[in-house]
Design an enzyme around this catalytic site. Structure first.
Site: not given
Length: 382
Positions: A125, A131-132, A271, A343, A366, A370
């Site tokens: 597509l 794109g959008s 840890r 780290g 997809e 926004e």
């Protein structure tokens, strides 16, 4: 409202989880480093029926509901984000286009091998300038009445599985002057259709193992029986397909976030600093609590959207919310996982940095975050 998994859903979860733990996770770092399409793992998933989970048995599918499909994809993505994209693009996009909009002959010819996993699917597509903004695409399909064929010219960009696909669902303008009503969709067979050219694949931040291809079409001729639905239906078809696909991107997001959370819990217990496991420190406990709460919330949104899809109810807003929230928390949870590892989390000795890189893609493809916020707002205000 029943939150308990059915016996079938538990079986899917346990089967896929076992496959992921035994076959995918031990290979995940290698897949990420080499960025090669893991064809052997795809074959194994096909043997397990995972390449056509939500489609009917008569078309070679597993006949599962969308909850089961989301659960299965979540587990796959827990092992490898790239492999999760391979399955999502193949199933939710390419496969669903043919299932929803193909005629019986097209389903039998093209959908069945996709569901059985003998073929791999892609969904073409996006373009460099579209794109959008889908109607801005430049790819055209001009009908040659004398030959009974469409002549396709143009190109596509960022196509997941594009360089390895046996079947591609392609969008092109059949009427360039009609805007969104002039877009149509087609089935393309790269090995059969002269003029289908793979220009190359992208070097990406993450999502390794799923090739993202640039495609070009140079006077590619498609028989008229490759048209999906009617001319001009392509834009609506794409939106409907992407709505369903957003549920599975939520599933991919949840899977990655779960992997980060599980590794962080284990690491925090192992840890030691200041003569005690760092899990004893309240600051670490709060991080883990927030991470788990976000994962559980995302899963609920994912299954709410899946439930509405199963019931045949409108789920545009729910799918957008599930994808938006899950994609953003997957990045946040992966980020906190790195922080807990300190780290070590910033090195490739541990998979947290891979989770972070894989998670970022969820906010882009997809439907960007926004665009999804626009979609949600439009649904609220209509």
């Amino acid at each position: 409202m029943d939150f308990a998994l059915s016996a079938e859903q538990k079986q899917i979860r346990d089967t896929v989880a076992e496959f992921v733990d035994e076959e995918v996770k031990p290979r995940a770092a290698e897949i990420d480093e080499e960025d090669e399409f893991p064809a052997d793992l795809v074959d194994q998933m096909a043997d397990l029926g995972l390449m056509g989970m939500p489609f009917p048995v008569e078309y070679g599918g597993a006949g599962l509901d969308y909850h089961s499909y989301a659960i299965g994809l979540e587990e796959i993505a827990r092992g490898s984000g790239g492999l999760g994209t391979v399955v999502a693009a193949h199933t939710s996009l390419a496969g669903n286009m043919i299932y929803e909009f193909g005629d019986e002959a097209q389903k039998e010819t093209y959908l069945t091998p996709l569901n059985e996993g003998t073929d791999v699917g892609a969904f073409a597509l996006s373009e460099a300038g579209a794109g959008s903004d889908v109607p801005a695409m430049d790819t055209t399909a001009e009908y040659d009445a004398d030959a009974g064929e469409y002549v396709v010219n143009g190109g596509k960009l960022w196509i997941s599985n594009g360089s390895v696909a046996d079947t591609v669902t392609l969008f092109a303008k059949t009427d360039p002057d009609a805007g969104r009503k002039g877009i149509s969709s087609f089935v393309v067979r790269p090995e059969e259709d002269d003029g289908f050219i793979v220009e190359g694949t992208e070097k990406k931040l993450g999502d390794k193992g799923c090739p993202t291809a640039e495609l070009r079409f140079d006077d590619m001729r498609l028989p008229e029986d490759r048209l999906l639905g009617a001319e001009g239906d392509g834009f609506v078809q794409a939106l409907k397909t992407l709505n369903g696909g957003r549920i599975t991107i939520a599933a991919r997001s949840v899977g990655i976030a779960r992997a980060a959370l599980e590794d962080a819990v284990e690491y925090a217990g192992d840890r030691e600093q200041f003569d005690q496991p760092i899990a004893d420190f309240q600051a670490i406990q709060h991080k883990l609590a927030d991470m788990d709460t976000k994962v559980q919330s995302a899963k609920l949104l994912m299954h709410k959207a899946a439930d509405r899809k199963i019931r045949g109810e409108d789920y545009i807003k729910e799918a957008a919310q599930a994808k938006l929230y899950a994609s953003e928390i997957s990045r946040e949870v992966a980020n906190e996982g790195i922080q807990i590892h300190g780290g070590y989390g910033y090195t490739t000795d541990f998979p947290l940095e891979r989770y972070y890189r894989d998670a970022k893609l969820n906010e882009i493809y997809e439907g960007t975050s926004e665009v999804l916020r626009n979609t949600i707002a439009q649904q609220l205000l209509d």
